[in-house]
Design an enzyme around this catalytic site. Structure first.
Site, mmCIF file in Angstrom:
data_model
loop_
_atom_site.group_PDB
_atom_site.id
_atom_site.type_symbol
_atom_site.label_atom_id
_atom_site.label_comp_id
_atom_site.label_asym_id
_atom_site.label_seq_id
_atom_site.Cartn_x
_atom_site.Cartn_y
_atom_site.Cartn_z
ATOM 1 C CB CYS A 20 -0.950 0.019 1.196
ATOM 2 S SG CYS A 20 -0.116 0.185 2.780
ATOM 3 C CB CYS A 23 4.530 -0.301 1.693
ATOM 4 S SG CYS A 23 3.515 -1.500 2.550
ATOM 5 C CG ASP A 438 11.310 25.590 -37.097
ATOM 6 O OD1 ASP A 438 11.307 26.720 -37.604
ATOM 7 O OD2 ASP A 438 12.121 24.699 -37.395
#
Length: 739
Positions: A20, A23, A438
């Site tokens: 989870c 952790c 460009d």
């Protein structure tokens, strides 16, 4: 020596045992306490990206993670050009996928039987007390074996003084199981919760299985990239034949053995083994898997090819120019992995919350039980409410909200030829309101053709063209290639040159038959005859002058037509709330004609701009209060790309690692600009949707569970469903850009 004075190292780790968000947050905190260490741990990819000073070693980093209660394996760089070693397959759990599936099947079958025994009145009444003992026998394998990953992870974290989602599940199911066993043995009450233990465990395992499968789908784009490369290649080698004469023969070798300079054969239908230059042969190349370009490209001698692209109908001989980790495919894979391992700024709040979330839930569950008891309610009802709080409060959805969306979004971008360098880029795209484009190769096809040659005096047109093409053959600029191609089409033989010099943004110069010939802008010449001034004034293409001894002798015009998709792409940019600007080195007449055809406001066009001056134009727009995205080639426009709020490098991928760009577009097509910004914004939108759901779910569900409005079984189903919904919502990004 301070950490700022020491060399910085980097390692990527595969982390096992995370379940989870708390952790991953705990691993980050532990690593962050080491002096000079910066770590980012990703729950969805189960990887950690760690930077550390030379005073530490990889072994120190691994040991710190292991002391925190998790496994860590360094990911080493492969030299095959097919990406990084992903290590063993893991499942966001402490068991592998096969074991997870087995536990899910067994738990689901047993839970169904327990639910029938407990909840179906005719069955319950027919079995009586024997039904309770049967429930115990069916639930024990679920609690002791199927739920073992939760109990084991909870125990590991407890030994390290920490708590995670597994702690909530283990404590909740243990409380329900313990109470039920005691009640059954003592006969104290008939309020048993075996079905809670069995059904909740089954729900959670089903959710984990669906989640693991969905995340594997999200990773599929990166996995596909890693597997794109050829496995072996036919290398041409010089061997001694009969009589000692040297002969060229083919040797089939693993692609890992290729070195720069090797010549290899690509037969029709085969993958190009690595980046290289065609020595002989003509064919078409399908580069869709690398650049996202659906149309095959015609190639011939001296053209560059990219590894992992597919050869069409012709036989090609290619000289390897890049191998291993230096190839375009390897760099693409590395960029995608970096983006997927990192964290978006929007995730910081989720990380801070998850760090304290589980301990807070344990406290809330304890208070819930106490409050139910002090208000005169039966212990069994208070226990049910407390267990429901423990089970429904899983922070998994919170931890998966950002990484799963990022995983899927960046993977889809790679399929479209869009490489987002880091998760923080997503935030930048939201604020951009101006895009600077460009012309050549972006709005136009990038393949200009020779249209006119005007000479001064009695100089023949072919002589002027011969002089210009002989110089331009040394240049890679699209205009130069058009001049050379036009000369060859007219049967003009080129002369040998010496001392070729490129004049960035202005032209080129070389000695032709002892005469120094200059090709380029009018500013390169001291004298420009009137007839050439007139040619310059009326030209609707790109025009270059050619001359010597300071005097322009001829004007050569090439035309570059807009892409068929440019007008629609510019309209898409407007639809995204962006104002397009055109900066080009071409003359004002040509720039205005292109702008009109693609739909750019004439007041937003600036012509005759040298590459080094684009930086000033970007800064000027920013000083006007605009947030600017600059689209350039990643080399000549490096300063402008770095100055822009969002830098986007266009190109074929040879400059894929340009440090100045935030997003790399593998196709030189303005349509990919709209795709890149649109995908980035959509990914950020999905992240926010996930976070709103995860926060909202926990904010609403915990009070409902504490008040007894949710049973533990419903809580288990809702908790499993919340994580699955977050992952499935993220997977919607896989369809971005598809009709």
């Amino acid at each position: 020596m301070s950490t700022t004075e020491t060399a910085t190292q980097h390692v990527d780790l595969a982390i096992s045992g995370m379940t989870c968000a708390s952790c991953s947050a705990r691993i980050e905190r532990k690593l962050g306490r080491l002096e000079g260490v910066e770590a980012s741990v990703n729950l969805a990819t189960e990887k950690a990206s760690v930077s550390f000073p030379s005073a530490l070693s990889v072994a120190d980093i691994v040991a710190t993670v292991e002391k925190t209660g998790y496994g860590a394996t360094p990911l080493t760089e492969k030299t095959t050009g097919r990406g990084r070693d992903g290590g063993p397959a893991m499942t966001h759990d402490v068991v592998d996928q096969d074991s997870l599936r087995r536990r899910t099947v067994v738990a689901s079958a047993l839970a169904l039987l327990v639910a029938v025994l407990h909840m179906v009145p005719p069955v319950r009444e027919a079995l009586g007390a024997a039904g309770h003992w049967l429930q115990l026998l069916l639930t024990l394998p679920v609690y002791l074996w199927a739920a073992w990953p939760f109990h084991r992870a909870a125990a590991i974290n407890a030994r390290h003084g920490a708590s995670t989602m597994d702690t909530l599940v283990s404590v909740g199911t243990t409380a329900a199981m313990g109470w039920s066993v005691v009640a059954l043995l003592t006969g104290f009450t008939h309020d048993l919760y075996f079905e809670v233990v069995a059904v909740v465990t089954a729900f959670l395992l089903i959710g984990r299985t669906i989640e693991a499968h969905a995340k594997a789908q999200g990773r599929s784009a990166l996995t596909t990239l890693m597997e794109l490369g050829a496995k072996d290649v036919a290398v041409l080698r010089q061997d001694a034949g009969r009589g000692g004469a040297m002969a060229t023969t083919e040797h089939r070798v693993p692609v890992e053995e290729l070195v720069v300079g090797d010549r290899f054969v690509v037969r029709p239908g085969e993958k190009v083994a690595t980046d290289g230059v065609i020595l002989s042969g003509r064919s078409t190349i399908d580069a869709s898997m690398v650049t996202g370009e659906s149309m095959p490209v015609e190639v011939g001698p001296e053209d560059q090819v990219t590894g992992a692209t597919v050869n069409g109908h012709g036989r090609l001989i290619v000289r390897a120019s890049r191998v291993g980790a230096e190839t375009t495919l390897a760099r693409i894979t590395e960029l995608v992995e970096q983006a997927q391992t990192g964290k978006a700024p929007v995730q910081r709040l989720a990380d801070r919350i998850s760090a304290v979330f589980v301990p807070a839930v344990l406290v809330i569950a304890g208070l819930t039980l106490v409050l139910w008891l002090v208000t005169g309610n039966p212990f069994t009802e208070g226990l049910a409410a407390a267990v429901a709080v423990l089970i429904i409060a899983c922070p998994c959805a919170l931890g998966l909200a950002t990484p799963t969306a990022l995983l899927t979004g960046t993977g889809r971008g790679a399929q479209l030829g869009i490489l987002i360098k880091g998760p923080q880029i997503l935030e930048s795209t939201r604020a951009v309101d101006t895009v600077v484009l460009d012309k050549t190769g972006t709005l136009t096809t990038g393949h200009p053709v020779l249209t006119d040659v005007v000479t001064a005096g009695s100089l023949p047109a072919d002589a002027a063209l011969k002089a210009a093409a002989s110089v331009e053959v040394g240049s890679e600029h699209p205009v130069a290639r058009a001049v050379v191609a036009g000369a060859r089409e007219r049967g003009v033989r080129l002369a040998d040159t010496q001392d070729f010099v490129t004049l960035p943004g202005e032209g080129a110069r070389a000695a032709v038959n002892g005469m120094v010939v200059t090709v380029g802008r009018p500013s390169l010449f001291d004298v420009v005859p009137e007839v050439l001034h007139e040619a310059l004034a009326r030209a609707e293409g790109t025009i270059v002058l050619v001359g010597w001894e300071g005097t322009a002798r001829a004007a050569i015009t090439v035309a570059d037509t807009p892409r068929e998709t440019s007008a629609a792409a510019v309209e898409r940019l407007r639809g995204l709330g962006l104002t397009p600007y055109l900066l080009t080195g071409d003359n004002a007449r040509t720039a205005a004609a292109v702008a009109q055809q693609v739909g750019i406001d004439p007041t937003h066009v600036t012509a005759d701009v040298l590459p080094q001056h684009k930086f000033d134009h970007v800064r000027a727009l920013q000083e006007q209060g605009r947030v600017v995205a600059m689209v350039g080639d990643g080399v000549n426009d490096a300063a402008a790309l770095a100055q822009a709020d969002l830098g986007m490098a266009m190109g074929s991928g040879t400059d894929v690692a340009a440090e100045s760009a935030d997003i790399v577009l593998m196709r030189a097509d303005v349509e990919t600009v709209a795709d890149a910004i649109g995908l980035s914004r959509r990914t950020l939108q999905v992240i926010k949707q996930n976070l709103v759901w995860a926060f909202g779910y926990n904010t609403l569900a915990i009070p409902l569970a504490a008040l007894g409005l949710l049973t533990p079984v419903i809580a288990g189903g809702a908790m499993a469903l919340s994580s699955v919904l977050v992952v499935l919502n993220s997977l919607r990004l896989r369809g971005y850009g598809r009709a």
